[in-house]
Structures are given as structure tokens and as C-alpha cells.
Design an enzyme around this catalytic site. Structure first.
Site, short mmCIF file in Angstrom:
data_model
loop_
_atom_site.label_atom_id
_atom_site.label_comp_id
_atom_site.label_asym_id
_atom_site.label_seq_id
_atom_site.Cartn_x
_atom_site.Cartn_y
_atom_site.Cartn_z
N HIS A 98 0.88 -1.17 0.00
CA HIS A 98 0.00 0.00 0.00
C HIS A 98 0.92 1.21 0.00
O HIS A 98 2.00 1.18 0.61
CB HIS A 98 -0.83 0.10 1.28
N GLU A 108 -10.78 -6.85 -4.69
CA GLU A 108 -10.59 -7.90 -3.68
C GLU A 108 -11.83 -7.98 -2.80
O GLU A 108 -12.03 -7.15 -1.92
CB GLU A 108 -9.35 -7.57 -2.85
N HIS A 124 -11.00 -14.16 3.40
CA HIS A 124 -12.20 -13.39 3.07
C HIS A 124 -13.31 -14.33 2.58
O HIS A 124 -14.48 -14.13 2.88
CB HIS A 124 -11.92 -12.36 1.97
C1 XUL Z 1 -7.56 -6.68 4.23
C2 XUL Z 1 -6.77 -7.06 3.05
C3 XUL Z 1 -5.92 -5.99 2.48
C4 XUL Z 1 -5.85 -6.00 1.00
C5 XUL Z 1 -5.10 -4.83 0.41
O1 XUL Z 1 -8.37 -7.68 4.73
O2 XUL Z 1 -6.79 -8.18 2.62
O3 XUL Z 1 -4.66 -6.10 3.03
O4 XUL Z 1 -5.26 -7.17 0.52
O5 XUL Z 1 -5.61 -3.62 0.79
CO CO Z 2 -5.81 -9.13 0.99
#
Ligand code: XUL
Ligand code: CO
Length: 479
Positions: free
Chosen positions: A145, A276, A314
Site C-alpha cells: 500500500h 478484492e 475473506h
Molecule cells: C484486508 C486485506 C488488504 C488487501 C489490500 O483484509 O486483505 O490487506 O489485501 O488492501
Molecule cells: Co488481501
């Protein structure tokens, strides 16, 4: 540079004996806020990981925790080198910004190179440590990031200048290597300005700020040769629908993503744009709930440029298996990247653990093989050490273990394909559709009158066993 101490410790793991010599220079918590050094210098003498040699493949009989037992980068499996199937990546935020803090406790990691500040000098030193880490691990991709790698300034212009300084260093460190970002992204969730979301914020000023941040993050990802760009909408969702105009927020999100597509083209960035999905956390309900929800959103708004970055933890938070999410993405032509991690069945949140379950890794690799690989995507270890794992060597062990688990999954898929009986079981299960009427149905040419005629003619249909236990037995036999 602070006072230096050399600490030798013997790490005797139950699987064997590993002698690791770690140099523990002055340490401060790897904290974002606490101050311990003055953050004024990026000087560092010698190696960051002096006791650790380049990790090599030693094969499954090796007892050395700092070796690969299953991941043999150059070995060809199913017509491709393992490194080309895997395309592993280190996640900068977990590995170099993870502090071990949790909602109940302070940071636990005191990496020797950290001076406890969030200065530009510290960011440079950390970036150097990161490159040495990748080199020793034998991984040539990384994900970041914008705000993990460089600190905020007082203004957006100052923040961008900080980022430019770190990007220049990363570019220099990449030179002469094959290292490049698998993907970059903008951190649009940590700063208080993003408390209502970024592209879905109720504040137009925040929408504009987020756009400026994504614009810059795309530029630097492109500059470093990044192959993808990720949008994870951590706060693109709501806490209650009572104060939320969901339709307006989703329309804003779509306009934002379309503007990103336009800008990508404008600057000649060829990377894939990835969404994502995640169902919740930090918001109660995130708009990109799962792969199917994101797909419907792409369809509605004509966002054909986008693919998906599926994260296993997730997936389970959304009530699906990782395999389900991967297959949903794959059959819709959307499988672009995998954030390789796993959750804990007894814990209901995003624990971001390194994947160590061989059966799960085999299912993940089954989807990857069916997809023909992930390129230009790959496997990003969006995974962190447990709070209680505080040795520098744990950073390596965690990645080695995650890489070996997926490599073992790939080897198992090769066995499954060579054996052929699972594919045969599935083929047989649907063979009634390999008939003339089946072909008509699949071609969309069988109307209800035709089918009614067949049903009358055939009488009560015969229904074969699903053979689930046999399918499970075959799967188990390759693990
Ligand atoms: C949060 C997550 C993030 C994304 C990138 O759950 O997975 O780290 O991968 O913003
Ligand atoms: Co992630």
C-alpha cells in the site's frame, strides 16, 4: 546508530536442529506511533538478517526449517516451472509493518532495524531490509500500500514527495534484479478522513482525495513495473442502512473505478485491475461481499476491465470455501490473483494466517491449474506472524511454510490429474447430457414441448449415485 549487542541464540526445533545466529542491534517496537529512535537516519551496518542464508530446496526429507521441502522453483510440474505456477509475493504491510498489536495488547515485535518512528529515513531502512528478505527467500514479487512504504506528510503534496523518495529507492533496489511489484494499492481505510469510506464516502472532498491517492498509487506501481493494481474496499460499505443511500454510494464507486480504468489507459499502465472481495470488517457490510457480488456489480456498471483478487480468509468470512470463491471467479473468467492466507475455524474474524492445510492448498491449486495459472497475477502472502511469534527467523519460517504448502498442493494436483479417476467420476456423472437431447439442451435448442415429449416417452428417470465418498477417497489418496 544506537548501542549494539550481539545475541546468539540456539533455536532447536522439534523437527531437528537449526542453528540461527541473529544479530539484535538496538530494538524498538515496530510501532507506527511510539518513538524510540529519532528517525533521522537510514544508516544500517551489514546485513539485516545476518544469521540467515539464502533459502534452498532440500527436499521432503530435510529437517532444516530454513529450507524448502516441496517448493523447487525450477522444477517443471504439469508443463510449467513451479515458480511460474506460483509467482509468490511478499506483502510489505504484514511482513514489515506488522507490529503484533491487537485490540487488547501492545506491539510485540521488536525487529532490530526498527527505530520506532514512521520517518522517511526509517522507511528507507525498512525497504532495504525488505529487499534483503526477498533475496534470501528467493521471492521476486512484492505487494504494497502507498502508506505502508512511506509516511504521510502534512499535505498531500508532501505525502506524495515522501512516497516519491521511497519509490526512487525501491526502483534502485530493483535494478539488476528480476524483482517487481505483483501489485500496488492505495491505503484508503486507515486515516480518519476515510471513516465513511473513500469512493463511497458521503463527503465529496474525501472522494476527490481518494481519487488523487489512487492516481498517484497507480503511477508509482506502473513506474516500478507492477503487474496488477488492487482495490480492496475496506470501508466501502456501511454500518447501518438507516443513514446510507446505498444506490448513490454504489453509483459513486462505479464512477470511481471507471475513472481508474480511464487513467490507467491514459498513463499506459498495462497492469490488471483487481477487486478484492471481503464481506465485512472493518465495515459491517462491505459492498464487494464475495466473487459473485463483485461479478454482478461489474455486469451492471460495464466494468469489464476488472478481475478478482480472491483472499481465502475473506472467502470463509463470506460463508464460502476458498475453493468456491476461486471456482466462481474462474468460471466467469475473473480469477486474477490470490491473497494466500487462511482463517481459523474457531475465530470469526480475518486472522490472516499463513496457509498450512495441505487439503485446502490442493483445492486452491486445482483451481489455479484449471485456470492455466494466475499470470500476470500470483500468490501474495497477505498473511502475518502470530502475535506471539517474535523471532526474526519466524518471518522466514512462515513464508517457507506457506510456499511449501502451496507447492505440495500443486504436486498433489499433478497426482490427481495423472490418476484421472476423479475427472472420470465427474465425466460419468454428467454423461446423460452427452446424448442427442443433452446436446440440444446445452445448445439452448430444447424447448419445453420437446422436453415434455421426452419425459412422457422415458417415464420415471433413473438417478445415479453422486459417489461423494468415492470422490473424497480419491482426493484423500493424493494428499
Ligand atoms: C484486508 C486485506 C488488504 C488487501 C489490500 O483484509 O486483505 O490487506 O489485501 O488492501
Ligand atoms: Co488481501
Amino acid at each position: 546508530m544506537k548501542e549494539k549487542r550481539i545475541l546468539l541464540f540456539f533455536s532447536c526445533l522439534c523437527v531437528g536442529i537449526s542453528l540461527v545466529i541473529a544479530s539484535s542491534q538496538h530494538t524498538c517496537p515496530a510501532n507506527l506511533e511510539a518513538k524510540c529512535g529519532d528517525g533521522s537516519t537510514d544508516d544500517w551496518e551489514g546485513e539485516f538478517f545476518p544469521g540467515i542464508k539464502k533459502i534452498k530446496y532440500e527436499g521432503p526429507t530435510s529437517k532444516n526449517p530454513l529450507s524448502y521441502k516441496w517448493y523447487n522453483a525450477e522444477e517443471e510440474i504439469l508443463g510449467k516451472k513451479m515458480k511460474d505456477w506460483m509467482r509468490f509475493s511478499v506483502a510489505f504491510w504484514h511482513t514489515f509493518r506488522g507490529t503484533g498489536a491487537d485490540p487488547f495488547g501492545a506491539p510485540t515485535k521488536s525487529w532490530p532495524w526498527e527505530d520506532g518512528t514512521n520517518s522517511v529515513a526509517m522507511a528507507k531502512r525498512r525497504m532495504r531490509a525488505h529487499f534483503e528478505f526477498m533475496d534470501k527467500l528467493g521471492v521476486n514479487r512484492w505487494c504494497f500500500h502507498d502508506r505502508d512504504i512511506a509516511p504521510d506528510g502534512k499535505t498531500l503534496a508532501e505525502t506524495n514527495a515522501n512516497l516519491d523518495e521511497i519509490i526512487a529507492l525501491a526502483k534502485e533496489l530493483q535494478e539488476g534484479t528480476d524483482i517487481k511489484p505483483l501489485w500496488g494499492t492505495a491505503q484508503l481505510f486507515l486515516h480518519p478522513r476515510y471513516m465513511h469510506g473513500a469512493a463511497t464516502s458521503s463527503e465529496v472532498g474525501v472522494y476527490a482525495y481518494a481519487a488523487a491517492q489512487v492516481k498517484k498509487a497507480m503511477e508509482v506501481t506502473n513506474y516500478l513495473g507492477g503487474e496488477n493494481y488492487v482495490f480492496w474496499g475496506g470501508r466501502e460499505g456501511y454500518q447501518t442502512l438507516l443513514n446510507t443511500d446505498m444506490q448513490r454510494e454504489l453509483d459513486h464507486l462505479a464512477k470511481f473505478l471507471q475513472a481508474a480504468v480511464d487513467y490507467k489507459k491514459k498513463i499506459g499502465f498495462n497492469g490488471t485491475l483487481l477487486i478484492e472481495p471481503k464481506p465485512q470488517e472493518p465495515t459491517k457490510h462491505q459492498y464487494d461481499w464475495d466473487a459473485a457480488t463483485a461479478f454482478a456489480f461489474f455486469q451492471k456498471y460495464g466494468l469489464q476491465e476488472f478481475k478478482l483478487n480472491i483472499e481465502c480468509n475473506h472467502a470463509t468470512l463470506s460463508g464460502h470455501s476458498c475453493h468456491h470463491e476461486l471456482e466462481t471467479a474462474r468460471i466467469n473468467g475473473l480469477l486474477g490473483n490470490i491473497d494466500a492466507n487462511t482463517g481459523d475455524p474457531q475465530i470469526g474474524w480475518d486472522t490472516d494466517q499463513f496457509l498450512t492445510d495441505i487439503a485446502e492448498a490442493t483445492l486452491v491449486m486445482l483451481s489455479v491449474v484449471r485456470n492455466g495459472g494466475l499470470a500476470p497475477g500470483g500468490f501474495n502472502f497477505d498473511a502475518k506472524l502470530r502475535r506471539e511469534s517474535t523471532d526474526v527467523e519466524d518471518m522466514f519460517i512462515a513464508h517457507v511454510s506457506g510456499m511449501d504448502t502451496l507447492a505440495r498442493g500443486l504436486r498433489n494436483v499433478a497426482k490427481l490429474i495423472e490418476d484421472g479417476s476423479l475427472a472420470e467420476l465427474v465425466r460419468k456423472r454428467y454423461q446423460s447430457f452427452d446424448s442427442e437431447i443433452g446436446a440440444q439442451i446445452e445448445a439452448g435448442k430444447a424447448d419445453f414441448e420437446t422436453l415434455e415429449k421426452k419425459a412422457m416417452e422415458w417415464g420415471e428417470p433413473s438417478v445415479a449415485s453422486g459417489k461423494q465418498e468415492l470422490a473424497e477417497m480419491i482426493f484423500q489418496s493424493v494428499l
